[in-house]
Write a protein that holds these residues in place. Structure first.
Motif, mmCIF file in Angstrom:
data_model
loop_
_atom_site.group_PDB
_atom_site.id
_atom_site.type_symbol
_atom_site.label_atom_id
_atom_site.label_comp_id
_atom_site.label_asym_id
_atom_site.label_seq_id
_atom_site.Cartn_x
_atom_site.Cartn_y
_atom_site.Cartn_z
ATOM 1 N N ARG A 394 0.805 -1.116 -0.061
ATOM 2 C CA ARG A 394 0.020 -0.166 0.002
ATOM 3 C C ARG A 394 1.013 1.267 0.040
ATOM 4 O O ARG A 394 0.505 2.349 -0.596
ATOM 5 N N LEU A 398 -0.574 0.538 -4.202
ATOM 6 C CA LEU A 398 -1.597 -0.368 -4.512
ATOM 7 C C LEU A 398 -2.901 -0.104 -3.352
ATOM 8 O O LEU A 398 -2.467 -0.444 -2.218
ATOM 9 N N PRO A 399 -3.725 0.276 -3.928
ATOM 10 C CA PRO A 399 -5.236 0.115 -3.033
ATOM 11 C C PRO A 399 -5.179 -1.218 -2.351
ATOM 12 O O PRO A 399 -4.948 -1.965 -2.791
ATOM 13 N N GLU A 400 -6.155 -1.169 -0.971
ATOM 14 C CA GLU A 400 -6.248 -2.284 -0.218
ATOM 15 C C GLU A 400 -6.684 -3.571 -1.121
ATOM 16 O O GLU A 400 -5.950 -4.520 -1.047
ATOM 17 N N GLU A 402 -6.332 -4.338 -3.961
ATOM 18 C CA GLU A 402 -5.268 -4.919 -5.106
ATOM 19 C C GLU A 402 -4.062 -5.298 -4.414
ATOM 20 O O GLU A 402 -3.401 -6.412 -4.764
#
Lengths: 440, 252
Positions: A394, A398-400, A402
């Motif tokens: 993150r 990267l979003p959670e 993903e």
């Protein structure tokens, strides 16, 4: 004083299933007798439940409740729907043999002959006039169990394959089970004989057409490998989300033989894969690996029994599970090392990734060792996604969701690395990706 | 013009213990700040809170980044806005190839900023060029993220990401820990190459040694959760002579 505890083990409904189906089951005379005996064994034992140690975590009386009525043979409309379901399953260049609702579907199968490979159907063999051979098709001495007996009693069809001595068919053999019906049960039984020096790849897929619901797929595979044989065996269970898949593999290996199995379960509501593997010759090796990808209320059980009956054999079992929502993964691994099976090296490892608080993973390793010069080991880990890895991803943008997906993919991908053949690995990865994509 | 990063009177707790007791720091574009201090002074906590690591409770104060409230953002939003934390101990991620990770991360950041994703050839070209400048062999990029990397390789991999993501604020948390002098020099050269008038750096370190390679414009001394002294780069040399003990008394 004699006290006999009489306990009804089977209600009327189950025997009705057999009685209703009996006239439609192929094979008369000795075959019918074997069926009746097998069914009597099942009726006496009843559906396995939690007080049967081997079925402790998979209580079929709760999960399955009853055996559904035997599926009728598919009509043309069913075959057309089955053809559509096959589209996503194209394994490059595989020799495809399709069973629809428990019946061999010639028009969906590759019928071209291949050097060194003989393919027949179980139905044809059971109905053949060779009396001596045909009753044995339903018998097995390696393992006994209520569900194995039920399968023998009810089997309508299956694939009987013989790979000739030293043959090395270039194409994998792909047995595809397609279910098109709802609330019926299909019973299939395939027998694979791999003669000395042969090499073969066997793939099994279980799929359903859109709309097939609440069906049961009951399957057995009896695989016999001679000496100096190399077998790769991949199973891909992608049944409908409310279906049951109860499958048994009975494997016997000769000397200097390699058996590498991989079982991927991503579909089905209740899945049980029980493999009984026996080393019958020295210097052989078995890898029995797999992964279960489960969410919703899915229940998948992998139960392995490895018999090291002779010295100098090695085995390695690696199973993983990704368990989301209130799904339930079960792994039971039993290794029996017989008294003279010295120099056995047997290992077993399971890892479960739990993605929710309600997810459950049960592991039961059992080692029974009667030889003194052996190496046996087992290990199991169960845990959530690693917070420190999630934070690292993150912090890199990267979003959670993903970040989680990437770590799940990594966990799955590592399991796939044990599939030596790249094309097969790609097929397994594609199956896993379908599961991950559906997860969202 | 507002500062790139402004930390105002920051108070942070971990569980029941307050770690930062009103820390303030202002960093402008183009500046390199060093934060020095003994173990337990709260240096790493500061870097974690700026990056958004869970487990820290901010009980007071604020952090503004480009004038926006950083504490309101998820860690991935902060990354997309240009905050980069080079980890003291970069984690190993088995099963995720470094190349896949780099591309996924870069494209996630670009997507969050409304920019187009890199095409594969453009991406590869970019990574190869940066990797070569940092002496990172292609083979390393095919391995799992940091799996089997030496301490020096892990830090170079952090610098590689820094170069690739082009953040406007780099926080280097104890970059020198676990590095021998040669590995340190390679990593520091990589960092120095990224110094620019558009980018700021916050270099967190226990030892003055690192600052011989990455020469700061400002040095802040932290003790017991506060900045107790700020000065130019000569402050670091002074500390090397006198140690941290004087500040511990002062903070108490």
């Amino acid at each position: 004083m004699n006290l006999a505890l009489v306990k009804p083990t089977m209600d009327g409904a189950a025997s009705d299933v057999f009685v209703a189906a009996r006239d439609r089951l192929p094979g008369k005379g000795p075959v019918a007798e074997v069926r009746q005996a097998a069914f009597d064994d099942f009726a006496q034992k009843g559906l396995p439940h939690r007080r049967i140690e081997e079925w402790k975590y998979t209580d079929l009386r709760v999960l399955l409740r009853e055996i559904a009525p035997l599926a009728g043979p598919p009509d043309q409309a069913a075959l057309d729907r089955a053809r559509k379901a096959l589209a996503s399953l194209d394994v490059n260049g595989a020799h495809r043999l399709v069973l629809v609702d428990g019946a061999f579907a010639t028009q969906l199968s590759d019928t071209a002959s291949e050097a060194g490979v003989t393919v027949r159907t179980l139905r044809a063999m059971l109905e053949s006039t060779d009396v001596a051979a045909r009753a044995d098709l339903l018998r097995t001495s390696v393992a006994s169990d209520a569900m194995i007996s039920l399968n023998a009693a009810m089997a309508t069809d299956g694939i009987v394959i013989d790979v000739a001595e030293n043959a090395a068919p270039s194409k994998p053999i792909h047995i595809v089970h397609v279910s098109t019906q709802s609330k019926t049960a299909a019973f299939t039984r395939s027998l694979v004989k791999v003669e000395n020096g042969a090499r073969v790849t066997l793939i099994e897929s279980f799929v359903a057409v859109d709309g097939a619901a609440g069906y049961q797929a009951h399957d057995s595979v009896v695989l016999w490998a001679g000496n100096g044989v190399d077998v790769q065996h991949i199973r891909l269970v992608e049944d409908a989300r409310d279906a049951a898949n109860i499958a048994t593999a009975i494997v016997t290996l000769g000397e200097h033989t390699q058996y590498r199995a991989f079982n991927l379960t991503s579909g089905g509501a209740v899945c049980r894969y029980q493999a009984f593997l026996r080393f019958g010759g020295q210097n052989s090796h078995a890898d029995v690996n797999g992964i279960s990808l489960l969410n919703g209320r899915q229940h998948a059980d992998n139960t392995l029994v490895l018999d090291h009956a002779v010295p100098h054999c090695t085995s390695n079992e690696v199973f993983r599970a990704v368990v989301d929502d209130s799904a339930h993964s079960v792994f039971q691994g039993r290794i029996n090392v017989h008294p003279d099976a010295q120099k056995t090296d047997a290992r077993m490892m399971t890892r479960a990734l739990l993605l929710s608080d309600e997810a459950e993973a049960d592991n039961k390793p059992e080692l029974e060792i009667f030889a003194d010069d052996v190496q046996c080991g087992h290990g199991a880990t169960t845990g959530a996604l690693d917070d420190s890895l999630l934070f690292y991803l993150r912090a890199r943008g990267l979003p959670e969701k993903e970040a989680q997906a990437l770590l799940i993919q990594a966990f799955v991908g590592e399991a796939m690395e044990s599939i030596a053949d790249e094309a097969l690995r790609d097929v397994a990865i594609a199956t896993a990706e379908r599961w991950l994509a559906a997860r969202g | 013009m507002s500062a790139l990063l402004e930390v105002r009177n920051l108070q942070v707790r971990v569980e029941e213990r307050e770690i930062l007791h009103g820390l303030s720091l202002k960093v402008n574009k183009g500046e390199v700040h060093a934060i020095m201090g003994p173990n337990g002074s709260g240096k790493s906590t500061l870097s974690h809170v700026i990056a958004g690591k869970p487990g820290y409770e901010v009980t007071g104060g604020e952090i503004l980044f480009k004038g926006e409230d950083l504490l309101e953002m998820d860690p991935d939003e902060r990354a997309a806005k240009g905050v980069f934390l080079a980890f003291q101990y970069p984690v190993e991620i088995p099963g995720v190839a470094t190349m896949t990770f780099l591309r996924t991360a870069l494209n996630a950041q670009r997507k969050a900023r409304g920019e187009s994703e890199y095409s594969t050839p453009d991406f590869l070209k970019k990574v190869r060029a940066v990797a070569a400048s940092l002496n990172i062999p292609q083979e390393m990029l095919r391995r799992g993220v940091n799996v089997g990397f030496s301490g020096g390789e892990k830090k170079r991999n952090e610098v590689l990401q820094m170069a690739l993501f082009e953040p406007s604020l780099c926080i280097l948390d104890e970059m020198d820990s676990g590095l021998d002098i040669d590995a340190l020099r390679i990593a520091a050269d990589g960092v120095n190459a990224l110094r620019s008038s558009e980018r700021a750096m916050v270099v967190i370190t226990h030892y003055q040694r690192l600052l011989n390679y990455i020469v700061p414009d400002f040095v802040h001394v932290m003790s017991k959760g506060k900045v107790v002294k700020s000065g130019g780069k000569e402050l670091a040399l002074e500390l090397e002579e006198s140690g941290y003990a004087q500040f511990e008394d002062q903070a108490a």
